[in-house]
Design an enzyme around this catalytic site. Structure first.
Site, PDB file in Angstrom:
ATOM      1  N   ARG A  57       0.847  -1.182   0.000  1.00  0.00           N
ATOM      2  CA  ARG A  57       0.000   0.000   0.000  1.00  0.00           C
ATOM      3  C   ARG A  57       0.893   1.246   0.000  1.00  0.00           C
ATOM      4  NH1 ARG A  57      -3.368  -2.511  -1.828  1.00  0.00           N
ATOM      5  NH2 ARG A  57      -5.516  -2.856  -1.165  1.00  0.00           N
ATOM      6  N   GLU A 106      -2.414   8.471  -4.127  1.00  0.00           N
ATOM      7  CA  GLU A 106      -2.722   7.656  -5.304  1.00  0.00           C
ATOM      8  C   GLU A 106      -4.092   8.036  -5.840  1.00  0.00           C
ATOM      9  OE1 GLU A 106      -1.535   3.486  -5.115  1.00  0.00           O
ATOM     10  OE2 GLU A 106      -3.390   2.966  -6.144  1.00  0.00           O
ATOM     11  N   HIS A 133      -0.414   0.830 -10.174  1.00  0.00           N
ATOM     12  CA  HIS A 133      -1.236  -0.092  -9.374  1.00  0.00           C
ATOM     13  C   HIS A 133      -1.849  -1.181 -10.265  1.00  0.00           C
ATOM     14  CE1 HIS A 133      -3.646  -0.279  -5.364  1.00  0.00           C
ATOM     15  NE2 HIS A 133      -3.382  -1.487  -5.828  1.00  0.00           N
TER      16      HIS A 133
END
Length: 307
Positions: A220, A249, A268
């Site tokens: 993460r 993000e 991602h």
């Protein structure tokens, strides 16, 4: 043997429906008839429908994501039933991506790809004999450790309690993580985002790492203090960072990491959507079979721990 009655929602995708049946479960058309829910949609706007589908007879809910912090923040996950995440479904693909980022960093592929003149000074190194610290040895971390072994790398697994992990040279408890930074040639972050892991890698950790070390993050974005990382890269404090997740993000256009010569970014995509439906369906089938046999499903969530 108890046959789970599973509602597949919000849309009954054929692969998931077939997986439920293959696992020995019964697919039902309404949550009111169900004892379990396989929820296939990760989008926040559909979560109220999941909450509305819950009733005391629902004993198990399968979520479609590996990370569950946003589901907790939205108040979806409760203590009234068993919830499972999808980390086991996505583990091989994410571990494969972590390995690709690790190799790309060690081989300096990002720098070579950006070069506009022939430069034989761009020389990488090998993973053979390297020490790779895998921070968070859950399904993804364990899959990565298995992939590292054939390449001759040795893994240090970092887990909450420090219990032994198959394939790792040693396992270190999270409380002793400070002892790991100076020993690793590569640090791979696979840990969940919790209050305890937020900005786990900050200025102090980066200063303790080897100057030739690479930081890889497939966990993460919140695990890393982005500003501290940029400063460390600017100073050459570590060799580089390969990141599939970032904080914030999505990373804003024009952020220094996009063009930093020591950074390699992917947006991602460690678990490609083209394969997610099939792997999630496999996990659903496996967990239905486990429940039917009275066994614990894979990926059980502990709401108190945040993963």
């Amino acid at each position: 043997m108890t046959v789970p009655r599973v509602y597949v929602g919000p849309v009954a995708e054929p692969a998931a429906v077939e997986a439920v049946r293959r696992g020995g479960g019964e697919v039902v058309a309404s949550p009111r008839e169900a004892t379990a829910i396989a929820w296939l949609d990760w989008r926040p706007e559909h979560r109220p429908a999941l909450v509305a589908a819950l009733h005391p007879g629902i004993a198990w809910v399968q979520l479609p994501t590996a990370g569950i912090e946003s589901w907790l923040a939205d108040g979806v996950i409760d203590d009234a039933r068993t919830w499972t995440n999808a980390s086991h479904a996505f583990a091989p693909a994410v571990a494969e991506h972590a390995l690709a980022l690790t190799l790309a960093g060690c081989r300096r592929l990002a720098q070579a790809a950006r070069a506009r003149t022939w430069d034989e000074a761009i020389q990488g190194t090998t993973l053979r004999g390297a020490t790779v610290a895998v921070v968070g040895a859950g399904a993804i971390g364990r899959a990565l450790i298995a992939m590292l072994a054939p390449l001759g790398a040795e893994a240090i697994a970092v887990t909450r309690r420090g219990r032994p992990v198959d394939g790792a040279r040693e396992t270190v408890a999270a409380g002793a993580l400070a002892s790991v930074w100076p020993r690793a040639d590569v640090v791979v972050l696979c840990a969940p985002a919790t209050a305890q892991t937020r900005r786990l890698v900050g200025a102090e950790a980066l200063a303790a790492m080897r100057d030739h070390a690479w930081l890889v993050n497939v966990g993460r974005g919140a695990l890393v203090d982005t500003d501290a990382l940029v400063r460390a890269l600017d100073a050459g404090r570590i060799a580089g960072a390969a990141l599939d997740v970032v904080d914030p993000e999505p990373l804003p256009d024009g952020h220094p990491l996009w063009t930093h010569p020591r950074a390699l970014l992917t947006p991602h995509v460690a678990s490609p959507r083209a394969v997610e439906a099939a792997t999630l369906a496999e996990l659903i089938g496996e967990n239905v079979a486990r429940l039917a046999a009275g066994r614990e499903p894979l990926g059980v969530i502990d709401p108190a721990r945040g993963y």
